[in-house]
Motif scaffolding. Sequence first.
Motif, PDB file in Angstrom:
ATOM      1  N   PRO A 291       0.796  -1.233   0.000  1.00 43.02           N
ATOM      2  CA  PRO A 291       0.000   0.000   0.000  1.00 43.02           C
ATOM      3  C   PRO A 291       0.827   1.281   0.000  1.00 43.02           C
ATOM      4  O   PRO A 291       0.290   2.359  -0.266  1.00 43.02           O
ATOM      5  N   PHE A 292       2.135   1.158   0.298  1.00 41.85           N
ATOM      6  CA  PHE A 292       2.958   2.365   0.394  1.00 41.85           C
ATOM      7  C   PHE A 292       3.863   2.560  -0.824  1.00 41.85           C
ATOM      8  O   PHE A 292       4.764   3.392  -0.814  1.00 41.85           O
ATOM      9  N   SER A 294       4.911   4.020  -4.363  1.00 40.86           N
ATOM     10  CA  SER A 294       4.666   5.379  -4.849  1.00 40.86           C
ATOM     11  C   SER A 294       3.398   5.430  -5.694  1.00 40.86           C
ATOM     12  O   SER A 294       3.188   4.605  -6.583  1.00 40.86           O
ATOM     13  N   GLU A 295       2.558   6.426  -5.364  1.00 46.95           N
ATOM     14  CA  GLU A 295       1.282   6.635  -6.065  1.00 46.95           C
ATOM     15  C   GLU A 295       0.398   5.382  -6.040  1.00 46.95           C
ATOM     16  O   GLU A 295      -0.475   5.213  -6.886  1.00 46.95           O
ATOM     17  N   ASP A 296       0.638   4.497  -5.057  1.00 49.87           N
ATOM     18  CA  ASP A 296      -0.133   3.246  -4.930  1.00 49.87           C
ATOM     19  C   ASP A 296      -0.138   2.462  -6.243  1.00 49.87           C
ATOM     20  O   ASP A 296      -1.137   1.854  -6.635  1.00 49.87           O
ATOM     21  N   HIS A 297       1.017   2.440  -6.918  1.00 48.64           N
ATOM     22  CA  HIS A 297       1.050   1.830  -8.258  1.00 48.64           C
ATOM     23  C   HIS A 297       0.828   0.327  -8.228  1.00 48.64           C
ATOM     24  O   HIS A 297       0.368  -0.246  -9.213  1.00 48.64           O
ATOM     25  N   GLN A 298       1.134  -0.346  -7.094  1.00 46.90           N
ATOM     26  CA  GLN A 298       0.895  -1.797  -7.066  1.00 46.90           C
ATOM     27  C   GLN A 298      -0.597  -2.114  -7.127  1.00 46.90           C
ATOM     28  O   GLN A 298      -0.989  -3.105  -7.757  1.00 46.90           O
ATOM     29  N   THR A 299      -1.408  -1.300  -6.503  1.00 45.74           N
ATOM     30  CA  THR A 299      -2.858  -1.514  -6.610  1.00 45.74           C
ATOM     31  C   THR A 299      -3.320  -1.324  -8.045  1.00 45.74           C
ATOM     32  O   THR A 299      -4.151  -2.090  -8.561  1.00 45.74           O
ATOM     33  N   LYS A 300      -2.763  -0.326  -8.725  1.00 48.18           N
ATOM     34  CA  LYS A 300      -3.117  -0.100 -10.130  1.00 48.18           C
ATOM     35  C   LYS A 300      -2.659  -1.278 -10.994  1.00 48.18           C
ATOM     36  O   LYS A 300      -3.384  -1.710 -11.905  1.00 48.18           O
ATOM     37  N   LYS A 315      -6.688  -6.381  -0.089  1.00 50.73           N
ATOM     38  CA  LYS A 315      -5.963  -5.226   0.417  1.00 50.73           C
ATOM     39  C   LYS A 315      -5.038  -5.640   1.556  1.00 50.73           C
ATOM     40  O   LYS A 315      -5.354  -6.536   2.334  1.00 50.73           O
ATOM     41  N   ASP A 316      -3.911  -4.956   1.646  1.00 49.05           N
ATOM     42  CA  ASP A 316      -2.925  -5.266   2.676  1.00 49.05           C
ATOM     43  C   ASP A 316      -3.547  -5.236   4.074  1.00 49.05           C
ATOM     44  O   ASP A 316      -3.279  -6.112   4.906  1.00 49.05           O
TER      45      ASP A 316
END
Length: 364
Positions: A291-292, A294-300, A315-316
């Motif tokens: 979740p941390f 940059s710009e939450d790119h892993q969620t994207k 979600k984490d």
Amino acid sequence: MIKKVIISGGGTGGHIYPAIAIANALKVIDPAIQILFVGALGKMEMEKVPKAGYEIIGLPIAGIKREVSMDNLSFPIKLTRSLLRARSIIKSFKPDVAIGVGGFASGPLLMIASLLGIPTLIQEQNSYAGITNKLLAKRAKAICVAYPNMELFFPKNKLKMTGNPVRSDILEVKDKREQAYAHFGLQPNHKTLLVIGGSLGARTINESIEAGLKLLIDSGYQVLWQTGKPYADKATAAIHALKTPYAKAFDFIYEMDLAYALADVVVSRAGALSVSELCLVAKPAILVPFPFASEDHQTKNAMSLVDQNAALLIKDKDAKEELVQTALRLLQDTEKQQILSRNIKKLGKPDAAKKIAETVLGLV
């Protein structure tokens, strides 16, 4: 004339292994090509790149910590020293092209290369571009990307949709299952959950798996678990406490082709490299984005699969309650496994490294 290429970046496996894949693809096209890596001193590329057979030089660069830290006071000094060192390396090696794959070292190296008139190429792995690459893009000749709509961050005329390069051994896993069971000491008659939190591990995933390990084993499944170095001892102790042959923990798995070969379901972070590999090996996956990032790119990154019904997402913050139960349900649901596997395979780009290598050579 012998061509020379510098590849810069690193910090995590998500930057290092694509860089090595590009280097290998360049060597296939032109065996005489000379390749030099530039990384950050103290980071994992200084170990992994030489193991892959390439020379690497380290820069004294480090990132800015997000929290208040005395280390941030030294950043301008480290950046200046890295820029000067990058200039010295480029003047000495005289590359025809400089490639940046992300990570601390790519910023100073590509900035100096572009100022000295060396063509530069950026390989952006994620679905959301970082600040450094957005700045470097202004001078780059080409930008290789893995996701659509990247014109939101980069000049459209420079973009090339190539996909993310992965290690060549990942492309051939389907006939390695028996070899994989023998290598890891696991049982062929048990379905296997592969857990990979990234090259540095993932605490939330590790804690969730440790808490649910007995339930997974008692339910008739086995676990192959890459923990990262900080959690390795704790995971090993948890397995020993259960006295079970159905779980194996490693701080790092070098033989990822074998790990994927025996996996029935994969739990993973959603870094760009992990997502690209999962697409190519076509494994049912449960993604737990960091979740941390940059710009939450892993969620994207994860949502690019979830939107295609090609992976599950947890979600984490929910992982400790939901991860193991979700893994058990998916391990038990063969039909759902087949659907996810079929859909994720459609998103794979097995020739990404070759396409990037051809683009690099086109800039010479």
